[in-house]
Write a protein that holds these residues in place. Structure first.
Motif, mmCIF file in Angstrom:
data_model
loop_
_atom_site.group_PDB
_atom_site.id
_atom_site.type_symbol
_atom_site.label_atom_id
_atom_site.label_comp_id
_atom_site.label_asym_id
_atom_site.label_seq_id
_atom_site.Cartn_x
_atom_site.Cartn_y
_atom_site.Cartn_z
ATOM 1 N N GLY A 1 37.873 37.626 34.888
ATOM 2 C CA GLY A 1 37.604 39.593 34.983
ATOM 3 C C GLY A 1 37.306 39.987 36.650
ATOM 4 O O GLY A 1 38.488 40.998 36.605
ATOM 5 N N ILE A 2 36.292 39.557 36.658
ATOM 6 C CA ILE A 2 35.886 40.726 37.842
ATOM 7 C C ILE A 2 36.580 40.067 39.319
ATOM 8 O O ILE A 2 36.910 41.219 39.872
ATOM 9 N N PRO A 3 37.180 39.157 39.733
ATOM 10 C CA PRO A 3 37.562 38.776 40.433
ATOM 11 C C PRO A 3 39.637 39.876 40.406
ATOM 12 O O PRO A 3 40.056 40.394 40.892
ATOM 13 N N LEU A 4 39.989 39.472 38.700
ATOM 14 C CA LEU A 4 41.455 40.085 38.523
ATOM 15 C C LEU A 4 40.658 41.445 38.653
ATOM 16 O O LEU A 4 42.176 42.164 39.288
ATOM 17 N N GLY A 5 39.829 42.124 38.563
ATOM 18 C CA GLY A 5 39.907 43.743 38.486
ATOM 19 C C GLY A 5 39.848 43.859 40.124
ATOM 20 O O GLY A 5 40.186 45.245 40.587
ATOM 21 N N ILE A 6 38.998 43.019 41.132
ATOM 22 C CA ILE A 6 39.030 43.022 42.727
ATOM 23 C C ILE A 6 40.616 43.624 42.897
ATOM 24 O O ILE A 6 40.821 45.145 43.572
ATOM 25 N N TYR A 7 41.698 42.064 42.292
ATOM 26 C CA TYR A 7 42.518 42.244 43.175
ATOM 27 C C TYR A 7 43.495 43.557 42.227
ATOM 28 O O TYR A 7 44.486 43.855 43.027
ATOM 29 N N CYS A 8 43.389 44.003 41.410
ATOM 30 C CA CYS A 8 43.713 45.089 40.972
ATOM 31 C C CYS A 8 43.902 46.551 41.403
ATOM 32 O O CYS A 8 44.297 47.086 41.393
ATOM 33 N N SER A 9 42.596 46.280 41.859
ATOM 34 C CA SER A 9 41.418 47.819 42.310
ATOM 35 C C SER A 9 42.813 47.810 43.699
ATOM 36 O O SER A 9 42.617 49.649 43.476
ATOM 37 N N SER A 10 43.363 47.305 44.472
ATOM 38 C CA SER A 10 44.571 47.686 45.517
ATOM 39 C C SER A 10 45.544 47.369 45.327
ATOM 40 O O SER A 10 46.406 47.655 46.484
#
Length: 501
Positions: free
Chosen positions: A334-343
């Motif tokens: 979830g955290i890497p996916l959230g980082i990817y989605c934020s940009s």
């Protein structure tokens, strides 16, 4: 003085552009409302005459729908009272009882001819049914007599709601005008397509509702949605065929996922279940103390002692391994996916409906395809727990990273920070409280699935709660539920530490 006059002229032009009709009236009313700190009584004739249509014409749909529901109820009451068949249900029951009487009458005649001993029974039954008919006839007459009062109550309600709409209209419209001044994307309404949509929608709601409640047997098509059983049967067959195809073709993928989850789960179970209890307690207390402080370490020791003394140790460690696996995989993904989605807003817009589906779909529903793909057992329980509890960490990671102040990021970029340095040294540290809140929510939602997961063979503490529900064993259920709570608290304190939110 001239500048003030120019401001007033500019404001009047803005109001004129917004309202489009009766601009002088609205300029005067808006000025009275805006210049007073108290509620200003203002009567809008158009709103009184048009009612909810006035609000929908002005694109105030939230108010229009609320008023339309009340108006529809009032109109339905008026039509029911004056013209409606309000005693239809009573006469329907009378017809049913009459058909029963006719049937019993034939039975009575046959019993008389055969000189049966059931003659008196049939006579008592017919007498009782005739008394029931008399009661229903009296009820029907009473309902018909109350028709005029139903209509009068509808008229009163209709007038009252129209007065309320007329006295609220200018205040509500002035508030929408203030919002429009700061955001010109807000539509002020009064467009042809808006007017047509409003009229058609209102007519459909009012006409069909009035017909259905005033004349119950007038349109049979309105009683049940027009469908055919074959549509459902074909849909079921299609879904089952699609799942069968996915199970056959995706066998290797599902086996790989099962192997990965089973590896993590078996490792944690080996660690928690097979290791001596004193080693586990010492390790968890030490880890909690280093992460969240001595007070949390004392609490964690008390939690673990509770599980041990009450005989929940093995099941608690099994639940801890299950929750830990689900939470760990959810966080790692979830955290890497959230980082990817934020940009990448487009990608986030694509997966957001998927996450909405994962959170809103009842657990028992998405349990069906998971069992079809992975069977029953702990692996399926981990996947179900991840589906239900894995989305908050993604959402809150995106929220935290988007909430990083731009001036801080610009300052770091101005000093030559690379993208990796910006992410690891600026964005993530500043977003960490929000990310930890997502981790907390993921752990808590994973906890909520413990009992549900026990239904498909996950065992652990959820099994004790499930057995308590089945056999109404209140004490066992409460004690096992508290143990589940303590497991979740342990995970939360270890993961969040002193930064918990």
């Amino acid at each position: 003085m001239s500048s003030r006059k120019e401001i007033e002229i500019s404001n009047d032009e803005q109001i004129t552009n917004f309202v489009q009709t009766s601009s002088k009236y609205y300029i005067n009313e808006f000025n009275k409302i805006g210049n007073s700190s108290k509620y200003v009584i203002s009567f809008n004739k158009s709103a009184f005459l048009l009612g909810s249509l006035w609000y929908s014409f002005r694109n105030l749909w939230n108010w229009a729908l609320a008023f339309l529901i009340i108006e529809t109820f009032a109109i339905t009451q008026i039509v029911r009272g004056f013209f409606g068949n309000i005693s239809a249900e009573a006469y329907k029951k009378i017809d049913q009882i009459q058909s029963t009487i006719d049937f019993r009458q034939k039975q009575l005649e046959a019993a008389i001819e055969q000189n049966s001993d059931k003659v008196e029974m049939f006579q008592r039954t017919i007498k009782s049914l005739e008394d029931s008919i008399a009661g229903y006839v009296a009820e029907a007459q009473r309902i018909e007599a109350s028709g005029i009062w139903i209509a009068i109550s509808g008229i009163i309600l209709f007038i009252v709601i129209r007065v309320i709409q007329s006295m609220s209209a200018n205040t509500i419209l002035e508030k929408r005008y203030s919002e429009w001044l700061s955001d010109k994307s807000i539509s002020p309404g009064m467009k042809l397509n808006n007017i047509i949509l409003s009229v058609v929608f209102a007519l459909v709601i009012i006409i069909f509702s009035t017909i259905h409640y005033s004349f119950p047997n007038f349109m049979d098509v309105m009683k049940d949605f027009p469908t055919h059983p074959d549509i459902r049967l074909k849909s079921i067959a299609g879904v089952e065929g699609a799942f069968d195809y996915a199970v056959i073709k995706g066998d290797r993928i599902f086996d790989a996922i099962t192997f990965g989850i089973r590896s993590v789960l078996d490792s944690l179970e080996l660690l928690f279940v097979k290791t001596p209890w004193i080693v586990i307690i010492s390790s968890i207390v030490l880890l909690t103390g280093l992460s969240a402080g001595p007070r949390a370490a004392i609490y964690s020791g008390a939690f673990l002692a509770y599980m041990g003394f009450l005989g929940f140790w093995i099941k608690a460690m099994t639940t801890l391994a299950l929750l830990g696996t689900a939470a760990l995989l959810s966080i790692v993904i979830g955290i890497p996916l959230g980082i990817y989605c934020s940009s990448r807003p487009r990608f986030y817009a694509f997966i957001r409906p998927i996450m909405d589906f994962m959170q809103t779909m009842p657990a028992f529903v998405f349990m069906i395809p998971v069992i079809a793909f992975f069977g029953t057992g702990k692996v399926a329980a981990v996947i179900i727990t991840m589906i239900f509890g894995g989305t908050p960490v993604v959402r809150l990671t995106v929220l935290g990273l988007k909430g990083v102040p731009q001036n801080i990021r610009e300052a770091a970029i101005a000093y030559g920070a690379s993208k990796w340095y910006l992410l690891t040294k600026v964005d993530i540290p500043l977003a960490m409280p929000t990310i930890l809140a997502g981790v907390n929510q993921t752990v808590m939602l994973s906890l909520a699935m413990v009992v549900v997961a026990s239904l498909i063979g996950a065992k652990g503490l959820g099994q004790d709660v499930l057995e308590a529900l089945q056999y109404a064993n209140v004490g066992q259920g409460i004690l096992a539920g508290i143990a589940i709570l303590f497991v979740a608290l342990l995970l939360d304190r270890i993961v969040q530490g002193k930064k918990r939110v």
